[in-house]
Structures are given as structure tokens and as C-alpha cells.
Design a protein around this motif. Structure first.
Motif, mmCIF file in Angstrom:
data_model
loop_
_atom_site.group_PDB
_atom_site.id
_atom_site.type_symbol
_atom_site.label_atom_id
_atom_site.label_comp_id
_atom_site.label_asym_id
_atom_site.label_seq_id
_atom_site.Cartn_x
_atom_site.Cartn_y
_atom_site.Cartn_z
ATOM 1 N N ALA A 186 -1.076 7.373 -9.195
ATOM 2 C CA ALA A 186 -1.399 6.136 -9.427
ATOM 3 C C ALA A 186 -0.355 5.671 -10.727
ATOM 4 O O ALA A 186 0.249 4.558 -10.907
ATOM 5 C CB ALA A 186 -2.816 5.843 -10.110
ATOM 6 N N ASP A 246 -5.028 6.267 -1.070
ATOM 7 C CA ASP A 246 -4.288 4.900 -0.916
ATOM 8 C C ASP A 246 -4.338 4.105 -2.437
ATOM 9 O O ASP A 246 -5.460 4.344 -3.103
ATOM 10 C CB ASP A 246 -5.132 4.024 0.151
ATOM 11 C CG ASP A 246 -4.624 2.589 0.379
ATOM 12 O OD1 ASP A 246 -3.701 2.406 0.891
ATOM 13 O OD2 ASP A 246 -5.181 1.671 -0.292
ATOM 14 N N ILE A 247 -3.383 3.575 -2.630
ATOM 15 C CA ILE A 247 -3.178 2.631 -3.814
ATOM 16 C C ILE A 247 -2.672 1.254 -3.065
ATOM 17 O O ILE A 247 -1.609 1.290 -2.616
ATOM 18 C CB ILE A 247 -2.406 2.895 -4.855
ATOM 19 C CG1 ILE A 247 -2.625 4.616 -5.248
ATOM 20 C CG2 ILE A 247 -2.277 2.162 -5.764
ATOM 21 C CD1 ILE A 247 -1.859 5.161 -6.478
ATOM 22 N N SER A 248 -3.676 0.149 -3.179
ATOM 23 C CA SER A 248 -3.220 -1.034 -2.630
ATOM 24 C C SER A 248 -3.099 -1.830 -3.747
ATOM 25 O O SER A 248 -3.847 -2.141 -4.578
ATOM 26 C CB SER A 248 -4.005 -1.586 -1.434
ATOM 27 O OG SER A 248 -3.794 -0.827 -0.438
ATOM 28 N N ILE A 280 -6.005 -4.491 -7.674
ATOM 29 C CA ILE A 280 -5.741 -3.366 -6.988
ATOM 30 C C ILE A 280 -7.025 -2.708 -6.561
ATOM 31 O O ILE A 280 -8.046 -2.874 -7.018
ATOM 32 C CB ILE A 280 -5.643 -2.325 -8.452
ATOM 33 C CG1 ILE A 280 -4.278 -2.882 -8.980
ATOM 34 C CG2 ILE A 280 -5.314 -1.027 -8.072
ATOM 35 C CD1 ILE A 280 -4.011 -2.150 -10.467
ATOM 36 N N THR A 317 -8.280 1.175 -4.600
ATOM 37 C CA THR A 317 -7.779 2.387 -4.336
ATOM 38 C C THR A 317 -8.749 3.309 -3.704
ATOM 39 O O THR A 317 -9.958 3.009 -3.401
ATOM 40 C CB THR A 317 -7.501 3.349 -5.549
ATOM 41 O OG1 THR A 317 -8.608 3.570 -6.239
ATOM 42 C CG2 THR A 317 -6.552 2.724 -6.475
ATOM 43 N N SER A 323 0.902 -1.303 0.003
ATOM 44 C CA SER A 323 -0.158 0.117 -0.149
ATOM 45 C C SER A 323 0.810 1.096 -0.156
ATOM 46 O O SER A 323 1.902 1.528 0.653
ATOM 47 C CB SER A 323 -0.887 -0.013 1.264
ATOM 48 O OG SER A 323 -1.914 -0.891 1.220
#
Length: 154
Positions: A108, A131-133, A125, A127, A95
Motif C-alpha cells: 500500500a 487488492d488495493i483499488s 480507496i 482494499t 486496482s
């Protein structure tokens, strides 16, 4: 671009996918009630748009819950025989998060370019604004993490 200061890793993550799941929220709710009743904590959740009125729904749980989720998957298959359920363990969640991401175009793109540079197999993915996980195989963790840190000079 502001520096993203927070990168976290969760190892031993299990992916559960319900392919051709019903588009009906009552069914989805019942499945998640079963998961909750078995004291299984769900983390990442992703659903694709329906194709022929059947979306694909995936979510992650801790690898510690693998045995419980395998038992539960048999019950789900009995109740919903049309759902194609698969379980995959040995994954990690990376993350990238922070308030500085909000309203910051290109974060991103930078994360995905770093993952591509590391030749990462991105499984899932999720988001939010901050947050980008990404769910990746354990084997891709080190290279992906180093590449993302390098991209953000962390």
C-alpha cells in the motif's frame, strides 16, 4: 518486495455518496435493496466511522447506470430526507491485485507513493488482502497508471 503483476483499470465509474447516512443497517439494507431492484451493480463500497451517529457511505456503479442512479437518488432523498446524497461521474478505478500481496508489508505504501508522485486526486480507496483499488478522476488516470507500473516495474 515481490512484483505485483496485476493492474487493472475500469473507466466510466460513477461515485455515489450518502453523507450523514443512518448508522442503522436496516436503512442501509433497504437502500441497497432499492439499488438491486433497479438492476444496478455496485462495486466499491466504503463507509467511514460514525460521527455523531452518522457515517458517510460511498459506493461506485458503472457510468452506464448513471441515469438509473439519478432517478433512484430522488427516491432515496424522499424516503430519507436527512441523507445528503451526491453523485459524481467521470471517474476511473485502478486496482493493484495479486496473491503475492498477501502478507507482504509495504505494498500500500508503494501504491500510495506512486499515486502521490503522479499528483493523483484519490477520491476513494478500498482494499483486501490481495487488492488495493483507488477511484481517481479520469484526468488522473494515465499519469497514475504509469507511475504505479513504474513503481512495480510493470
Amino acid at each position: 518486495m515481490k512484483t505485483i503483476q496485476n493492474i487493472s483499470v475500469v473507466e466510466d465509474v460513477t461515485l455515489v455518496s450518502l453523507n450523514d447516512s443512518p448508522a442503522d443497517m436496516n436503512t442501509i439494507s433497504k437502500i441497497f435493496d432499492m439499488i438491486s431492484a433497479n438492476n444496478i451493480d455496485v462495486d466499491m463500497i466504503s463507509q467511514t466511522p460514525p460521527h455523531s451517529n452518522k457515517p458517510h457511505l460511498s459506493f461506485t456503479v458503472s457510468g452506464d447506470d448513471l441515469g438509473k442512479i439519478l432517478e433512484l437518488s430522488a427516491k432515496i432523498r424522499d424516503l430519507y430526507p436527512d441523507v445528503k446524497l451526491s453523485v459524481s461521474n467521470g471517474n476511473c478505478k485502478i486496482s493493484v491485485f495479486g496473491e503475492a500481496m498477501k502478507g507482504q508489508p509495504g505494498v500500500a505504501a508503494k501504491v500510495f507513493a506512486a499515486a502521490a508522485k503522479a499528483n493523483t486526486d484519490i477520491i476513494m480507496i478500498t482494499t483486501s488482502e490481495v487488492d488495493i483499488s483507488m477511484l481517481v478522476p479520469q484526468s488522473d488516470l494515465t499519469a497514475t497508471l504509469e507511475s504505479i507500473k513504474g513503481a512495480f516495474n510493470n
